[in-house]
Design an enzyme around this catalytic site. Structure first.
Site, PDB file in Angstrom:
ATOM      1  N   GLY A   1      49.534 -55.599-115.362  1.00 12.81           N
ATOM      2  CA  GLY A   1      48.204 -56.108-115.044  1.00 12.81           C
ATOM      3  C   GLY A   1      48.256 -56.966-113.799  1.00 12.81           C
ATOM      4  O   GLY A   1      49.322 -57.411-113.375  1.00 12.81           O
TER       5      GLY A   1
ATOM      6  N   ALA B   1      43.277 -61.528-108.990  1.00 11.66           N
ATOM      7  CA  ALA B   1      43.155 -61.921-107.593  1.00 11.66           C
ATOM      8  C   ALA B   1      44.376 -62.691-107.111  1.00 11.66           C
ATOM      9  O   ALA B   1      44.828 -62.514-105.981  1.00 11.66           O
ATOM     10  CB  ALA B   1      41.891 -62.753-107.404  1.00 11.66           C
ATOM     11  N   PHE B   2      44.903 -63.564-107.953  1.00 13.16           N
ATOM     12  CA  PHE B   2      46.085 -64.345-107.570  1.00 13.16           C
ATOM     13  C   PHE B   2      47.079 -64.448-108.718  1.00 13.16           C
ATOM     14  O   PHE B   2      47.762 -65.444-108.876  1.00 13.16           O
ATOM     15  CB  PHE B   2      45.699 -65.753-107.070  1.00 13.16           C
ATOM     16  CG  PHE B   2      44.352 -66.208-107.536  1.00 13.16           C
ATOM     17  CD1 PHE B   2      43.249 -66.086-106.705  1.00 13.16           C
ATOM     18  CD2 PHE B   2      44.173 -66.728-108.807  1.00 13.16           C
ATOM     19  CE1 PHE B   2      41.994 -66.482-107.132  1.00 13.16           C
ATOM     20  CE2 PHE B   2      42.923 -67.120-109.238  1.00 13.16           C
ATOM     21  CZ  PHE B   2      41.819 -66.999-108.386  1.00 13.16           C
TER      22      PHE B   2
ATOM     23  N   LYS C   1      49.785 -61.875-111.446  1.00 13.05           N
ATOM     24  CA  LYS C   1      50.341 -60.591-111.871  1.00 13.05           C
ATOM     25  C   LYS C   1      50.899 -60.763-113.281  1.00 13.05           C
ATOM     26  O   LYS C   1      51.363 -61.847-113.642  1.00 13.05           O
ATOM     27  CB  LYS C   1      51.449 -60.124-110.925  1.00 13.05           C
ATOM     28  CG  LYS C   1      50.971 -59.770-109.517  1.00 13.05           C
ATOM     29  CD  LYS C   1      52.123 -59.252-108.673  1.00 13.05           C
ATOM     30  CE  LYS C   1      51.645 -58.772-107.308  1.00 13.05           C
ATOM     31  NZ  LYS C   1      51.278 -59.878-106.411  1.00 13.05           N
TER      32      LYS C   1
ATOM     33  N   LYS D   1      52.290 -63.746-117.556  1.00 12.26           N
ATOM     34  CA  LYS D   1      51.307 -63.843-116.475  1.00 12.26           C
ATOM     35  C   LYS D   1      51.800 -64.885-115.476  1.00 12.26           C
ATOM     36  O   LYS D   1      52.024 -66.041-115.834  1.00 12.26           O
ATOM     37  CB  LYS D   1      49.941 -64.240-117.044  1.00 12.26           C
ATOM     38  CG  LYS D   1      48.848 -64.385-115.993  1.00 12.26           C
ATOM     39  CD  LYS D   1      47.511 -64.710-116.656  1.00 12.26           C
ATOM     40  CE  LYS D   1      46.401 -64.859-115.641  1.00 12.26           C
ATOM     41  NZ  LYS D   1      45.092 -65.115-116.301  1.00 12.26           N
TER      42      LYS D   1
ATOM     43  N   ASP E   1      33.067 -64.326-120.333  1.00 10.73           N
ATOM     44  CA  ASP E   1      33.481 -63.165-119.535  1.00 10.73           C
ATOM     45  C   ASP E   1      33.876 -62.012-120.455  1.00 10.73           C
ATOM     46  O   ASP E   1      34.872 -61.327-120.223  1.00 10.73           O
ATOM     47  CB  ASP E   1      34.646 -63.547-118.616  1.00 10.73           C
ATOM     48  CG  ASP E   1      34.886 -62.516-117.508  1.00 10.73           C
ATOM     49  OD1 ASP E   1      33.973 -61.707-117.243  1.00 10.73           O
ATOM     50  OD2 ASP E   1      35.983 -62.522-116.913  1.00 10.73           O
TER      51      ASP E   1
END
Length: 372
Positions: free
Chosen positions: A34, A37-38, A40, A72, A173
């Site tokens: 996955g 934006a900043f 991984k 992450k 979200d």
């Protein structure tokens, strides 16, 4: 030449990440599962030594019979200051507050240095709900999931959201991409970066969060909004996507999206009247006319999945004082604004029944405490 230098830079960064993970008891693989934006997300393995010193990790992985985790990695250099100051702490605190619910991804631990933050998470190996819907649609040669499967998965999602609300957290979200499936096919709600703590049930928020396709109309209209009611709208969008294979409203511009919303959702032929009624109840334009979680749990379409529940609803909201270090969204830049919620009665006789399970049954669908 430039691409070669970039590759060398990426390799150097990855080697540093491998070393940092090893120092903290994890073997980082090169398999990326996955990205954001900043950030991984990589597949990793917990060492025996790490499991000895982390009861939360060892108790969960013992039940799974493997040592795989997802790590992450957030680049603090690439992330905006607001993300590091506000959104990342909220994600960590919300995952800690919802720990042990079987349908919320588990956070095992975090560690960081000046360059990166690491979140060690439960692995959900079967991808996200959107991928699952598309794969099943291709196999069936028919868009969407069968209602029985959609009902089973939606129960789990509602249970996860009910638990969040019960401890004072709104997700903000909710979307198919933020719902993962583990290797047994269980839902795992994730990505709490926009989550917020609401100390009082009727507190209003104002920050625009999430994807336009899943965003409640009151947010699109730039109004202050109740986070729980906004989450319920998103649940309606997700259920429609499950059973129809597509989003009910799709526009990039908020004003065009509002025009579609006012016309109402269009359902595929063959969808049961009960499922249509539940979706309509969640996708009410006016927030106070939307079904609440108690009514969702009692809806006749949900009844065949009662076996997914485990205990009691209507439990008083639990307060998690760990949130006191993070400013709620309505304090900066919003003012603390509240309204008295007036809940309209359901227009359909099919929506509620006093004999149906209550919300506490949903909230309490969590994992048992690990044995000592």
């Amino acid at each position: 030449m430039r691409s070669s230098s970039w590759r060398k830079s990426d390799q150097r960064v990855f080697i540093e990440q491998v070393r940092e993970c090893m120092n903290n008891g994890y073997l980082l693989s090169s398999k990326k599962i996955g990205s954001g934006a900043f950030s991984k997300v990589y597949l990793a393995y917990a060492t025996r030594e790490r499991m000895k010193h982390n009861p939360r990790l060892s108790s969960d992985l013992r039940g799974k019979r493997h040592t795989m985790v997802a790590i992450k990695i957030v680049s603090m250099a690439e992330a905006p200051a607001e993300y590091s100051r506000k959104f990342l702490p909220r994600e960590i605190l919300s995952l800690n507050a919802t720990y042990k619910h079987m349908n919320i991804v588990q956070l095992y631990e975090t560690y960081q240095n000046s360059q990166r933050s690491y979140l060690v998470l439960e692995l959900a190996a079967r991808g996200d709900l959107l991928e699952h819907i598309n794969a099943v649609s291709d196999l069936r040669c028919c868009p969407g999931l069968e209602e029985e499967e959609a009902r089973r998965l939606f129960w789990q999602l509602v249970s996860a959201v009910a638990h969040c609300h019960n401890v004072g957290i709104v997700h903000r979200d909710l979307k198919c991409e933020n719902i993962l499936l583990d290797d047994q096919g269980f839902i795992k709600l994730t990505d709490f970066g926009f989550a917020n703590w609401v100390g009082l049930k009727n507190s209003l928020l104002s920050t625009f969060c999430g994807s336009v396709a899943y965003t409640a109309p009151e947010i699109l209209m730039s109004k202050k909004y109740n986070g729980e009611q906004a989450d319920l709208w998103s649940l309606g969008i997700i259920l429609h996507a499950m059973v129809s294979g597509k989003l009910p409203f799709k526009e990039h511009q908020p004003h065009r999206m509002l025009n579609l919303i006012r016309r109402g959702p269009i359902f595929r032929p063959g969808l049961s009247p009960e499922c249509r009624d539940l979706i309509r109840g969640l996708l009410q334009l006016h927030p106070c006319e939307r079904l609440d979680l108690q009514q969702v749990a009692a809806h006749c379409w949900m009844l065949p999945a009662e076996h997914m529940l485990s205990s009691a609803l209507g439990a008083p909201r639990e307060q998690d004082h760990s949130w006191s270090t993070v400013a709620p969204d309505n304090t900066e830049p919003d003012r603390d604004t509240r309204h008295a919620r007036s809940k309209g009665s359901s227009s359909s006789s099919g929506r509620t029944s006093p004999r149906r399970p209550s919300l506490a049954q949903l909230c309490n669908t969590w994992k048992p405490a690990p044995e000592q």
